[in-house]
Design a protein around this motif. Structure first.
Motif, PDB file in Angstrom:
ATOM      1  N   GLN A  89      56.660 -24.329   5.170  1.00 47.05           N
ATOM      2  CA  GLN A  89      57.244 -25.662   5.076  1.00 47.05           C
ATOM      3  C   GLN A  89      58.631 -25.583   4.439  1.00 47.05           C
ATOM      4  OE1 GLN A  89      54.810 -28.190   2.570  1.00 47.05           O
ATOM      5  NE2 GLN A  89      54.217 -26.478   1.258  1.00 47.05           N
ATOM      6  N   PRO A  90      59.477 -26.579   4.728  1.00 48.35           N
ATOM      7  CA  PRO A  90      60.824 -26.561   4.156  1.00 48.35           C
ATOM      8  C   PRO A  90      60.790 -26.554   2.629  1.00 48.35           C
ATOM      9  CG  PRO A  90      60.678 -28.175   5.917  1.00 48.35           C
ATOM     10  CD  PRO A  90      59.276 -27.725   5.644  1.00 48.35           C
ATOM     11  N   LYS A  91      61.634 -25.728   2.052  1.00 49.77           N
ATOM     12  CA  LYS A  91      61.701 -25.653   0.595  1.00 49.77           C
ATOM     13  C   LYS A  91      62.242 -26.944  -0.002  1.00 49.77           C
ATOM     14  CE  LYS A  91      63.514 -22.741  -3.144  1.00 49.77           C
ATOM     15  NZ  LYS A  91      64.290 -21.507  -3.458  1.00 49.77           N
ATOM     16  N   HIS A  92      63.186 -27.575   0.686  1.00 52.13           N
ATOM     17  CA  HIS A  92      63.856 -28.756   0.138  1.00 52.13           C
ATOM     18  C   HIS A  92      63.611 -30.011   0.968  1.00 52.13           C
ATOM     19  CE1 HIS A  92      65.856 -26.055  -2.598  1.00 52.13           C
ATOM     20  NE2 HIS A  92      66.376 -25.368  -1.597  1.00 52.13           N
ATOM     21  N   GLY A  93      62.796 -29.951   2.003  1.00 55.00           N
ATOM     22  CA  GLY A  93      62.578 -31.107   2.854  1.00 55.00           C
ATOM     23  C   GLY A  93      61.158 -31.622   2.767  1.00 55.00           C
TER      24      GLY A  93
ATOM     25  N   ASP B  63      52.946 -21.424   1.554  1.00 51.58           N
ATOM     26  CA  ASP B  63      52.033 -21.877   0.509  1.00 51.58           C
ATOM     27  C   ASP B  63      50.602 -21.853   1.007  1.00 51.58           C
ATOM     28  OD1 ASP B  63      54.190 -22.849  -1.457  1.00 51.58           O
ATOM     29  OD2 ASP B  63      54.697 -23.929   0.390  1.00 51.58           O
ATOM     30  N   ARG B  64      49.671 -21.935   0.078  1.00 57.16           N
ATOM     31  CA  ARG B  64      48.251 -21.887   0.407  1.00 57.16           C
ATOM     32  C   ARG B  64      47.578 -23.182  -0.015  1.00 57.16           C
ATOM     33  NH1 ARG B  64      46.157 -17.582   3.593  1.00 57.16           N
ATOM     34  NH2 ARG B  64      47.917 -16.145   3.689  1.00 57.16           N
ATOM     35  N   LEU B  65      46.650 -23.655   0.839  1.00 59.02           N
ATOM     36  CA  LEU B  65      45.905 -24.881   0.597  1.00 59.02           C
ATOM     37  C   LEU B  65      44.418 -24.603   0.703  1.00 59.02           C
ATOM     38  CD1 LEU B  65      48.068 -27.116   2.950  1.00 59.02           C
ATOM     39  CD2 LEU B  65      48.258 -27.013   0.459  1.00 59.02           C
ATOM     40  N   LEU B  66      43.622 -25.504   0.148  1.00 60.04           N
ATOM     41  CA  LEU B  66      42.161 -25.405   0.196  1.00 60.04           C
ATOM     42  C   LEU B  66      41.682 -24.062  -0.335  1.00 60.04           C
ATOM     43  CD1 LEU B  66      41.212 -27.150   3.567  1.00 60.04           C
ATOM     44  CD2 LEU B  66      41.819 -28.156   1.355  1.00 60.04           C
ATOM     45  N   ASP B  67      42.142 -23.740  -1.535  1.00 55.69           N
ATOM     46  CA  ASP B  67      41.706 -22.505  -2.192  1.00 55.69           C
ATOM     47  C   ASP B  67      42.060 -21.271  -1.376  1.00 55.69           C
ATOM     48  OD1 ASP B  67      40.689 -21.628  -4.603  1.00 55.69           O
ATOM     49  OD2 ASP B  67      38.626 -21.489  -3.897  1.00 55.69           O
ATOM     50  N   GLY B  68      43.200 -21.344  -0.682  1.00 55.39           N
ATOM     51  CA  GLY B  68      43.691 -20.200   0.064  1.00 55.39           C
ATOM     52  C   GLY B  68      43.271 -20.132   1.514  1.00 55.39           C
TER      53      GLY B  68
ATOM     54  N   MET C  44      62.034 -16.908   2.662  1.00 51.51           N
ATOM     55  CA  MET C  44      61.795 -16.979   4.116  1.00 51.51           C
ATOM     56  C   MET C  44      62.832 -17.903   4.735  1.00 51.51           C
ATOM     57  SD  MET C  44      58.353 -18.221   6.061  1.00 51.51           S
ATOM     58  CE  MET C  44      57.409 -16.918   5.307  1.00 51.51           C
ATOM     59  N   ALA C  45      63.472 -17.446   5.785  1.00 49.95           N
ATOM     60  CA  ALA C  45      64.520 -18.245   6.417  1.00 49.95           C
ATOM     61  C   ALA C  45      63.920 -19.326   7.284  1.00 49.95           C
ATOM     62  CB  ALA C  45      65.423 -17.351   7.256  1.00 49.95           C
ATOM     63  N   GLY C  46      64.625 -20.467   7.387  1.00 46.56           N
ATOM     64  CA  GLY C  46      64.212 -21.540   8.273  1.00 46.56           C
ATOM     65  C   GLY C  46      65.248 -21.706   9.372  1.00 46.56           C
TER      66      GLY C  46
ATOM     67  N   LEU D 218      60.329 -29.984  12.652  1.00 49.82           N
ATOM     68  CA  LEU D 218      59.003 -29.943  12.054  1.00 49.82           C
ATOM     69  C   LEU D 218      57.936 -29.586  13.085  1.00 49.82           C
ATOM     70  CD1 LEU D 218      59.054 -32.966   9.565  1.00 49.82           C
ATOM     71  CD2 LEU D 218      59.710 -30.583   9.185  1.00 49.82           C
ATOM     72  N   VAL D 219      58.115 -30.035  14.318  1.00 52.55           N
ATOM     73  CA  VAL D 219      57.172 -29.656  15.381  1.00 52.55           C
ATOM     74  C   VAL D 219      57.169 -28.143  15.555  1.00 52.55           C
ATOM     75  CG1 VAL D 219      56.649 -29.834  17.847  1.00 52.55           C
ATOM     76  CG2 VAL D 219      57.342 -31.873  16.575  1.00 52.55           C
ATOM     77  N   GLY D 220      58.353 -27.545  15.504  1.00 50.90           N
ATOM     78  CA  GLY D 220      58.432 -26.093  15.626  1.00 50.90           C
ATOM     79  C   GLY D 220      57.725 -25.374  14.500  1.00 50.90           C
ATOM     80  N   ILE D 221      57.933 -25.839  13.269  1.00 49.18           N
ATOM     81  CA  ILE D 221      57.261 -25.219  12.127  1.00 49.18           C
ATOM     82  C   ILE D 221      55.757 -25.435  12.222  1.00 49.18           C
ATOM     83  CG2 ILE D 221      57.050 -25.201   9.611  1.00 49.18           C
ATOM     84  CD1 ILE D 221      59.978 -26.206   9.525  1.00 49.18           C
ATOM     85  N   ALA D 222      55.347 -26.634  12.635  1.00 41.45           N
ATOM     86  CA  ALA D 222      53.913 -26.914  12.783  1.00 41.45           C
ATOM     87  C   ALA D 222      53.271 -25.969  13.783  1.00 41.45           C
ATOM     88  CB  ALA D 222      53.701 -28.369  13.203  1.00 41.45           C
ATOM     89  N   GLY D 223      53.974 -25.697  14.888  1.00 44.40           N
ATOM     90  CA  GLY D 223      53.438 -24.750  15.863  1.00 44.40           C
ATOM     91  C   GLY D 223      53.249 -23.369  15.268  1.00 44.40           C
TER      92      GLY D 223
END
Length: 251
Positions: free
Chosen positions: A24-28, A13-18, A1-3, A82-87
């Motif tokens: 999220q950034p792969k390397h950040g 990625d998945r959290l809380l059992d999906g 996925m491009a950033g 990060l604000v953009g990704i969070a949105g």
């Protein structure tokens, strides 16, 4: 996925059992086990408002909103990328109107964040003092690991100032900085609970602690039993596994 140009490629990625999807950034900056434990420890109820300074891509905010469907969480994040990704993550999880990540920092929060307007504040401040460790080269990781213009005392002072009377501040930090956390809370909040996160049940020292304090009280400090995270074989203990699947952490 491009950033975007600031973050590079993203993973999903998945959290809380999906239950929660996170881009999220792969390397950040990436959502960590600390974020899961922090979000699980907030004593939040339906109808209450929670602030998270340093919200990153919104992981902890979204996990708390999933645990307490009637609460509202506002995240404050100084890095525009990060604000953009969070949105995007808010929309991805259909949390618009319940989770809002806004741009700003401790020294210049947006006017909409009024002092004393929140029932709870949660935070995962940078663990290292500036000049005491080698900062990661990637900017978002560096900002999340090493203190900048704002030190730990600034984070805590800001968090307490945003609380209503008897509101709670909860943070996760390195165990070897407990003295700094307590010094910053002195005279600002009481009813402090120190909750160790033990790596294993073999006498290994805690590397992380969760600390909760309440504004408007001088009640004494309490040292909690804490949580053992891993079995001897490296797997999660049943209690830790329950929390990572979406259960609450009773601090």
């Amino acid at each position: 996925m491009a950033g975007n140009d600031r973050t590079g490629p993203l993973t999903e990625d998945r959290l809380l059992d999906g239950r929660i999807a996170i881009r999220q950034p792969k390397h950040g900056f990436r959502v960590s086990m600390d974020s899961v434990l922090l979000s699980a420890s907030i004593p939040c109820e339906d109808g209450e408002r929670v602030l998270e300074p340093g919200a990153g891509v919104g992981g902890a905010a979204l996990m708390l909103a999933a645990r307490v469907p009637g609460c509202r969480v506002v995240g404050l994040e100084p890095q525009r990328a990060l604000v953009g990704i969070a949105g995007e993550n808010v929309r991805l999880n259909a949390m618009s109107g319940r989770v809002d990540i806004v741009m700003g920092d401790l020294g210049s929060p947006p006017p909409r964040l009024a002092l004393g307007a929140f029932d709870h504040v949660m935070m995962n401040p940078p663990f290292h003092r500036a000049g005491r460790t080698h900062a990661p080269a990637e900017p978002s990781r560096a900002a999340s690991h090493v203190e900048g213009d704002a030190g730990l005392e600034d984070w805590i002072a800001f968090g307490v100032s945003m609380l209503r009377g008897m509101g709670t501040l909860t943070l996760i930090h390195r165990a070897d900085r407990l003295a700094d956390v307590l010094a910053a809370l002195h005279g600002r909040a009481g009813e402090i609970v120190v909750f160790p996160l033990w790596p294993r049940a073999d006498g290994s020292p805690a590397k992380r602690i969760i600390v909760r304090a309440r504004r408007g009280t001088a009640a004494p400090l309490r040292l909690a039993q804490g949580l053992i995270l891993h079995e001897r074989d490296g797997g999660f203990t049943p209690e830790a596994d329950r929390i990572f699947r979406g259960g609450d952490l009773d601090v």
